[in-house]
Design an enzyme around this catalytic site. Sequence first.
Site, short mmCIF file in Angstrom:
data_model
loop_
_atom_site.label_atom_id
_atom_site.label_comp_id
_atom_site.label_asym_id
_atom_site.label_seq_id
_atom_site.Cartn_x
_atom_site.Cartn_y
_atom_site.Cartn_z
CE LYS A 185 -2.35 1.52 6.04
NZ LYS A 185 -4.10 1.23 5.47
CB CYS A 240 -4.83 4.84 6.18
SG CYS A 240 -6.03 5.09 7.36
CD GLU A 252 -5.25 -1.27 4.68
OE1 GLU A 252 -4.10 -1.14 4.53
OE2 GLU A 252 -5.85 -0.67 5.54
CG ASN A 309 -1.93 1.08 1.69
OD1 ASN A 309 -1.69 2.07 0.78
ND2 ASN A 309 -3.14 0.94 1.78
CG ASN A 357 -9.44 4.92 1.17
OD1 ASN A 357 -10.59 5.01 1.14
ND2 ASN A 357 -8.37 4.91 1.31
N1 CDT Z 1 -7.31 1.73 6.23
C1 CDT Z 1 -6.96 2.34 7.06
O1 CDT Z 1 -5.38 2.11 7.62
N2 CDT Z 1 -8.24 2.22 7.53
C2 CDT Z 1 -8.26 1.75 9.21
C3 CDT Z 1 -9.00 2.08 9.60
C4 CDT Z 1 -9.26 0.45 9.82
S1 CDT Z 1 -10.45 -0.55 10.71
C5 CDT Z 1 -10.57 -2.16 11.26
C6 CDT Z 1 -7.86 3.48 9.96
O2 CDT Z 1 -6.56 3.08 10.74
O3 CDT Z 1 -7.97 4.54 9.87
#
Ligand code: CDT
Length: 330
Positions: free
Chosen positions: A132, A182, A151, A115, A207
């Site tokens: 990531k 994220c 993920e 990612n 996201n």
């Molecule tokens: N994309 C991403 O890393 N989203 C996470 C939500 C995870 S919920 C299992 C975040 O920390 O925003």
Amino acid sequence: MPRIITVGAAQLGPIQRAEPREVAVARMIRLLERAQIRGVEFVVFPELALTTFFPRHYLECLEDADPWFEQSMPNDDTAALFATAKRFGIGFHLGFAERAQEPDESGVVRTRRFNSSILVSGKGDIVLKYRKVHLPGHAEFDSKRQVQHLEKRYFEPGNLGFPVIRAPMGNLSGLNMGMLICNDRRWPEAWRVLGLQGVEMVALGYNTPSTNQAAAGFEAPHLRVFHSHLSIQSGAYQNATFAVAAAKAGVEDGCELFGHSIIVNPQGEILAQATSWDDELVVADCNLEQCALGRTTIFAFDKHRRPDAYQRITQQVGAVEPHVWAPEEK
Ligand code: CDT
């Protein structure tokens, strides 16, 4: 001469599973056009900006997910985005799923999936890539979840560390820039590694679903936004850096993403915030001289940090229960 750069967090509304990249790229180009009108020099697009947030979809066979991945950057699908940004002289940050052929830790060349995100200068040069590190969720289908978060199935943890580069951006001959993706924003260690390289601007795409399904307790949707902002604001403040955080927002494949993209200054204040769940550009002027206060006073790392006392941070992963006090220790 003050070092001021005008930046934009380019939030994207939902990208549905059936939507091809050309639709997403055309929307991003429209945001770049708005950025140009508003004098923006650097635009941040979200995590996995070219497709739906596909880790919510379970596919048995990893190769079947290949259409969601990019094998090169730029490529035929993103060439127009790169060309438009270059024509306007606007630098940008782009998050995407990367499929690479490269050696693993044992030297074996194999297909690897990350990612990833890149920083592109106003001249169209890729000046930095990041993969990531903190991958949330799970690797196998979880029948207890209404929405999967796979993920850990589709990506390997990033192997590039948390790099920072000093590169030209906008009118500036040099700006210290780094990236987080994220879930990374929730980990103070990630921010601090950037801070220890003198980062002045962190580009961050995300996201994040409005609801979190956890057996351990309920997290209200407004607290989901609060925890996101809290993490970004504290990371910026504690490392005396600006942060430009751009979300994917709205109902994507039936799953609600909370948006609330923000631009934060080194005092931890929100300078600009998205108010829609749609494509939206929020803009702020960032005076980089504002990084000086934190880094020369309360967060003057060279004067005040005590790494000897932080050994657990690098030597331990999970929490270890403390020593239990006994009455004879009185
Ligand atoms: N994309 C991403 O890393 N989203 C996470 C939500 C995870 S919920 C299992 C975040 O920390 O925003």
